[in-house]
Design an enzyme around this catalytic site. Structure first.
Site, short mmCIF file in Angstrom:
data_model
loop_
_atom_site.label_atom_id
_atom_site.label_comp_id
_atom_site.label_asym_id
_atom_site.label_seq_id
_atom_site.Cartn_x
_atom_site.Cartn_y
_atom_site.Cartn_z
N THR A 80 81.34 7.14 -57.04
CA THR A 80 80.63 7.73 -55.90
C THR A 80 79.35 6.96 -55.64
O THR A 80 78.79 6.36 -56.55
CB THR A 80 80.27 9.22 -56.12
OG1 THR A 80 79.71 9.74 -54.91
CG2 THR A 80 79.26 9.41 -57.24
N ASN A 98 77.12 8.77 -53.79
CA ASN A 98 76.31 9.92 -53.38
C ASN A 98 75.37 10.28 -54.54
O ASN A 98 75.78 10.79 -55.58
CB ASN A 98 77.26 11.08 -53.05
CG ASN A 98 76.54 12.35 -52.64
OD1 ASN A 98 75.42 12.61 -53.08
ND2 ASN A 98 77.18 13.15 -51.80
N GLU A 140 89.16 3.44 -48.77
CA GLU A 140 89.54 4.34 -47.68
C GLU A 140 90.17 5.61 -48.25
O GLU A 140 91.15 5.57 -49.00
CB GLU A 140 90.55 3.64 -46.76
CG GLU A 140 90.57 4.28 -45.39
CD GLU A 140 91.76 3.84 -44.55
OE1 GLU A 140 92.08 4.55 -43.60
OE2 GLU A 140 92.36 2.79 -44.88
N ASP A 195 86.54 14.54 -55.21
CA ASP A 195 86.59 14.72 -53.77
C ASP A 195 86.31 16.19 -53.55
O ASP A 195 86.90 17.05 -54.19
CB ASP A 195 87.95 14.33 -53.18
CG ASP A 195 87.83 14.13 -51.68
OD1 ASP A 195 87.04 13.26 -51.26
OD2 ASP A 195 88.47 14.87 -50.91
N TYR A 251 75.93 20.57 -47.45
CA TYR A 251 75.99 21.90 -46.85
C TYR A 251 75.28 22.97 -47.70
O TYR A 251 75.36 24.15 -47.39
CB TYR A 251 77.46 22.31 -46.63
CG TYR A 251 78.20 21.37 -45.70
CD1 TYR A 251 78.05 21.47 -44.31
CD2 TYR A 251 79.01 20.35 -46.19
CE1 TYR A 251 78.71 20.60 -43.45
CE2 TYR A 251 79.67 19.47 -45.33
CZ TYR A 251 79.51 19.60 -43.97
OH TYR A 251 80.16 18.74 -43.11
N HIS A 276 81.48 24.39 -58.03
CA HIS A 276 82.84 23.84 -58.02
C HIS A 276 82.91 22.55 -58.84
O HIS A 276 83.78 22.36 -59.68
CB HIS A 276 83.23 23.57 -56.56
CG HIS A 276 82.20 22.80 -55.77
ND1 HIS A 276 80.85 23.08 -55.83
CD2 HIS A 276 82.30 21.74 -54.93
CE1 HIS A 276 80.18 22.24 -55.06
NE2 HIS A 276 81.04 21.42 -54.50
N ARG A 277 81.93 21.64 -58.63
CA ARG A 277 81.93 20.35 -59.32
C ARG A 277 81.72 20.55 -60.83
O ARG A 277 82.40 19.94 -61.64
CB ARG A 277 80.83 19.46 -58.73
CG ARG A 277 80.81 18.03 -59.26
CD ARG A 277 79.93 17.13 -58.43
NE ARG A 277 80.37 17.13 -57.03
CZ ARG A 277 79.80 17.85 -56.07
NH1 ARG A 277 78.73 18.58 -56.30
NH2 ARG A 277 80.30 17.83 -54.85
P1 IMP Z 1 83.29 13.32 -50.59
O1 IMP Z 1 82.26 12.34 -51.07
O2 IMP Z 1 84.35 12.76 -49.74
O3 IMP Z 1 83.82 14.14 -51.73
O4 IMP Z 1 82.47 14.26 -49.63
C1 IMP Z 1 82.20 15.55 -49.95
C2 IMP Z 1 81.28 16.16 -48.92
O5 IMP Z 1 81.44 17.57 -49.02
C3 IMP Z 1 79.82 15.89 -49.20
O6 IMP Z 1 79.35 14.75 -48.56
C4 IMP Z 1 79.18 17.15 -48.66
O7 IMP Z 1 79.11 17.09 -47.28
C5 IMP Z 1 80.21 18.22 -49.01
N1 IMP Z 1 79.93 18.79 -50.34
C6 IMP Z 1 80.68 18.64 -51.45
N2 IMP Z 1 80.11 19.25 -52.50
C7 IMP Z 1 78.96 19.78 -52.03
C8 IMP Z 1 77.92 20.52 -52.66
O8 IMP Z 1 77.89 20.77 -53.87
N3 IMP Z 1 76.91 20.89 -51.86
C9 IMP Z 1 76.88 20.60 -50.53
N4 IMP Z 1 77.80 19.91 -49.90
C10 IMP Z 1 78.86 19.50 -50.65
#
Ligand code: IMP
Length: 197
Positions: A8, A10, A41, A70, A155, A181-182
């Site tokens: 990731t 993020n 992708e 994800d 969110y 959840h994570r």
């Molecule tokens: P991914 O990187 O494709 O898994 O994108 C997941 C997206 O879901 C994130 O960029 C957020 O927009 C949203 N998301 C997933 N987990 C969380 C969380 O714990 N808090 C807030 N938003 C979340």
């Protein structure tokens, strides 16, 4: 120490993941820390498929163990949108202030019992031979009535956790990591699989 590359970029996610994995016996590094820049992708149709796509791509590229998550937000009143499209919802570069206000607006005047929502997370662990396993977990809550809180990411400022009467953006990272959840999916992965690889 054995290491796992977490697929990731993020930083909000990485912060949570580092804390949860601190006692796993593995060093968990981000793509950036591993010096990898990969644009993968995500063309799966489920959280699990997308997590496997990301983890497997990095495991194959590096020959090391890789993990990916994800995740996304399902809003029942919006037919479970944005779901797997949570990051891309209204456009990848659109700010979360705009995304969150759009959802609040969609649910304007919608009563509490129809505001149910959940965060979903699928974690995949993959090795370089193409073997992959997944774990899924959720946290149930509802969409609040206003933006609240400064912590977390995405969110979090509109996702209310009933037990706390707070959004996940009002929880500390430690509190969120008890219930998210994570956290639940990672802990399950840690307990069931990581001791055996
Ligand atoms: P991914 O990187 O494709 O898994 O994108 C997941 C997206 O879901 C994130 O960029 C957020 O927009 C949203 N998301 C997933 N987990 C969380 C969380 O714990 N808090 C807030 N938003 C979340």
């Amino acid at each position: 120490m054995k290491r796992i590359i977490f697929a990731t970029s993020n930083e909000g996610k990485m912060k949570e993941i580092r804390l949860i994995m601190a006692d796993s016996g593995y060093e968990v590094v981000s793509l950036k820390e591993a010096g990898i820049s990969a644009d993968i992708e995500e063309n799966g149709t489920t959280f699990e498929e997308n997590a496997i796509i990301k983890a497997s791509a990095i495991a194959k590229l590096t020959g090391e163990l890789a993990m990916a998550d994800d995740s996304g937000l399902e809003v029942d009143y919006m037919d479970k949108a944005p779901g797997i499209y949570s990051a891309r919802f209204l456009g990848e570069d659109t700010s979360y202030d705009i995304k969150n206000n759009y959802i609040l607006d969609k649910l304007k005047d919608v009563p509490q019992e129809q505001r149910s929502a959940r965060f979903v997370c699928a974690i995949a662990l993959a090795d370089a031979d193409g073997k992959a396993i997944t774990k899924r977990a959720t946290i149930e809550g509802y969409i609040g009535y206003e933006i609240r809180g400064e912590n977390g990411f995405g969110y979090d400022p509109i996702f209310m956790v009933p037990e706390y009467d707070k959004t996940t953006a009002e929880l500390s990272i430690e509190e969120k990591n008890q219930i998210s959840h994570r956290a639940k999916a990672l802990k399950a992965m840690k307990e069931e699989f990581l001791n055996n690889v």
